[in-house]
Design a protein around this motif. Structure first.
Motif, PDB file in Angstrom:
ATOM      1  N   ILE A   1      -1.058   4.363   1.242  1.00 52.59           N
ATOM      2  CA  ILE A   1      -2.292   3.625   1.548  1.00 52.59           C
ATOM      3  C   ILE A   1      -2.824   2.933   0.302  1.00 52.59           C
ATOM      4  O   ILE A   1      -3.353   1.815   0.372  1.00 52.59           O
ATOM      5  CB  ILE A   1      -3.338   4.578   2.158  1.00 52.59           C
ATOM      6  N   THR A   2      -2.673   3.559  -0.868  1.00 51.51           N
ATOM      7  CA  THR A   2      -3.098   2.929  -2.119  1.00 51.51           C
ATOM      8  C   THR A   2      -2.322   1.645  -2.365  1.00 51.51           C
ATOM      9  O   THR A   2      -2.898   0.603  -2.722  1.00 51.51           O
ATOM     10  CB  THR A   2      -2.893   3.891  -3.302  1.00 51.51           C
ATOM     11  N   PHE A   3      -1.009   1.685  -2.183  1.00 52.62           N
ATOM     12  CA  PHE A   3      -0.185   0.483  -2.345  1.00 52.62           C
ATOM     13  C   PHE A   3      -0.534  -0.561  -1.289  1.00 52.62           C
ATOM     14  O   PHE A   3      -0.529  -1.763  -1.564  1.00 52.62           O
ATOM     15  CB  PHE A   3       1.293   0.835  -2.257  1.00 52.62           C
ATOM     16  N   LEU A   4      -0.829  -0.106  -0.083  1.00 56.93           N
ATOM     17  CA  LEU A   4      -1.224  -1.025   0.982  1.00 56.93           C
ATOM     18  C   LEU A   4      -2.494  -1.780   0.608  1.00 56.93           C
ATOM     19  O   LEU A   4      -2.578  -3.003   0.770  1.00 56.93           O
ATOM     20  CB  LEU A   4      -1.440  -0.249   2.280  1.00 56.93           C
ATOM     21  N   ASN A   5      -3.483  -1.061   0.106  1.00 59.48           N
ATOM     22  CA  ASN A   5      -4.756  -1.689  -0.242  1.00 59.48           C
ATOM     23  C   ASN A   5      -4.601  -2.735  -1.344  1.00 59.48           C
ATOM     24  O   ASN A   5      -5.416  -3.662  -1.447  1.00 59.48           O
ATOM     25  CB  ASN A   5      -5.763  -0.620  -0.674  1.00 59.48           C
ATOM     26  N   ALA A   6      -3.562  -2.583  -2.162  1.00 58.55           N
ATOM     27  CA  ALA A   6      -3.335  -3.531  -3.259  1.00 58.55           C
ATOM     28  C   ALA A   6      -2.639  -4.808  -2.801  1.00 58.55           C
ATOM     29  O   ALA A   6      -2.567  -5.781  -3.553  1.00 58.55           O
ATOM     30  CB  ALA A   6      -2.504  -2.861  -4.356  1.00 58.55           C
ATOM     31  N   ALA A   7      -2.128  -4.830  -1.576  1.00 58.85           N
ATOM     32  CA  ALA A   7      -1.412  -6.009  -1.080  1.00 58.85           C
ATOM     33  C   ALA A   7      -2.365  -7.189  -0.904  1.00 58.85           C
ATOM     34  O   ALA A   7      -3.467  -7.037  -0.388  1.00 58.85           O
ATOM     35  CB  ALA A   7      -0.735  -5.693   0.248  1.00 58.85           C
ATOM     36  N   SER A   8      -1.939  -8.359  -1.344  1.00 61.46           N
ATOM     37  CA  SER A   8      -2.764  -9.563  -1.201  1.00 61.46           C
ATOM     38  C   SER A   8      -1.855 -10.781  -1.082  1.00 61.46           C
ATOM     39  O   SER A   8      -0.662 -10.713  -1.363  1.00 61.46           O
ATOM     40  CB  SER A   8      -3.696  -9.730  -2.412  1.00 61.46           C
ATOM     41  N   SER A   9      -2.446 -11.890  -0.680  1.00 60.00           N
ATOM     42  CA  SER A   9      -1.675 -13.133  -0.550  1.00 60.00           C
ATOM     43  C   SER A   9      -1.295 -13.702  -1.915  1.00 60.00           C
ATOM     44  O   SER A   9      -0.494 -14.635  -1.992  1.00 60.00           O
ATOM     45  CB  SER A   9      -2.479 -14.168   0.241  1.00 60.00           C
ATOM     46  N   ASP A  10      -1.854 -13.135  -2.993  1.00 52.65           N
ATOM     47  CA  ASP A  10      -1.499 -13.571  -4.349  1.00 52.65           C
ATOM     48  C   ASP A  10      -0.275 -12.833  -4.876  1.00 52.65           C
ATOM     49  O   ASP A  10       0.220 -13.153  -5.959  1.00 52.65           O
ATOM     50  CB  ASP A  10      -2.673 -13.331  -5.305  1.00 52.65           C
ATOM     51  N   ALA A  11       0.205 -11.835  -4.126  1.00 53.36           N
ATOM     52  CA  ALA A  11       1.320 -11.018  -4.606  1.00 53.36           C
ATOM     53  C   ALA A  11       2.619 -11.804  -4.674  1.00 53.36           C
ATOM     54  O   ALA A  11       3.515 -11.466  -5.442  1.00 53.36           O
ATOM     55  CB  ALA A  11       1.484  -9.787  -3.714  1.00 53.36           C
TER      56      ALA A  11
END
Length: 234
Positions: A52-62
């Protein structure tokens, strides 16, 4: 980033994946992010909190290369299973289906050959939605335009998502504000798992308001792998 789901397709998809992680806790979970290219956000793990921590870090800037490369995402997900001997392998693909790169048909055939089931969830509307551009502070400053100066619209392509799912024995659902498709999916997976392993599992979905979708950015691969104590009990 299209906003035909609230607050955006990506944020809606992240809420959906959070529910999936919670509802499927105890299984091996992994995630692949993709736009014009794909990469493994995290490999298969039973550590739901870290997932979930890695999920929350996902963004369209990745991912700097924009677009939608479903084929690459599926192949990364398929490859993630190679070192695991599981009784059931599942890929959950969350996207608008608007593929801009290689044809994902070959990847879905490869998945079927390896007894991997793909469930697909489509985000967005068939009418299409504009894609906002934001500055470094997150303020909306315009919309994506093509080289000819025309407004770019991103539309849901359900045909390709149905085809991918059907080739592997999975199902297609369109993402909704209530999130009922996630509850349905968790229930289907848990029932299939119970049937394969001779145990009984019950899953109840959580109703949610204002959930949104993923603009070609989230492919979630998960490996159904029961904890050792449940295997021994079975």
């Amino acid at each position: 980033n299209a906003q035909d789901m609230v607050p955006s397709r990506l944020e809606a998809a992240k809420l959906a994946i959070n529910d999936l992680f919670t509802g499927l806790a105890g299984n091996e979970l992994g995630m692949v992010l993709f736009a014009g290219t794909a990469f493994v956000q995290f490999p298969l793990t039973v550590d739901t909190a870290s997932a979930i921590t890695f999920l929350n870090a996902a963004s369209s800037d990745a991912i700097t290369r924009q677009g939608t490369n479903i084929d690459a995402a599926l192949r990364f997900a398929i490859d993630s299973f190679h070192d695991f001997n599981s009784s059931q392998k599942i890929i959950i693909l969350l996207t608008d289906g608007e593929n801009h790169e290689a044809d994902p048909t070959a990847a879905s055939v490869l998945a079927a050959d390896q007894d991997i089931t793909i469930y697909t969830i489509g985000y967005g509307s068939s009418e299409g939605s504009s894609i906002p551009i934001r500055d470094a502070n997150g303020n909306e400053i315009g919309y994506q335009m093509d080289r000819a100066g025309n407004l770019v619209l991103s539309a849901l392509d359900e045909t390709i998502l149905r085809d991918i799912a059907e080739r592997t024995g999975g199902t297609y659902q369109q993402a909704t504000a209530s999130g009922i498709e996630i509850s349905n999916l968790i229930d289907m997976i848990n029932k299939a798992e119970a049937g394969n392993l001779g145990v009984r599992t019950e899953s109840r979905g959580i109703e949610r308001f204002g959930i949104f979708v993923a603009l070609a950015l989230a492919a979630l691969a998960l490996d159904i792998w029961l904890p050792q104590n449940r295997r021994n009990a079975a």
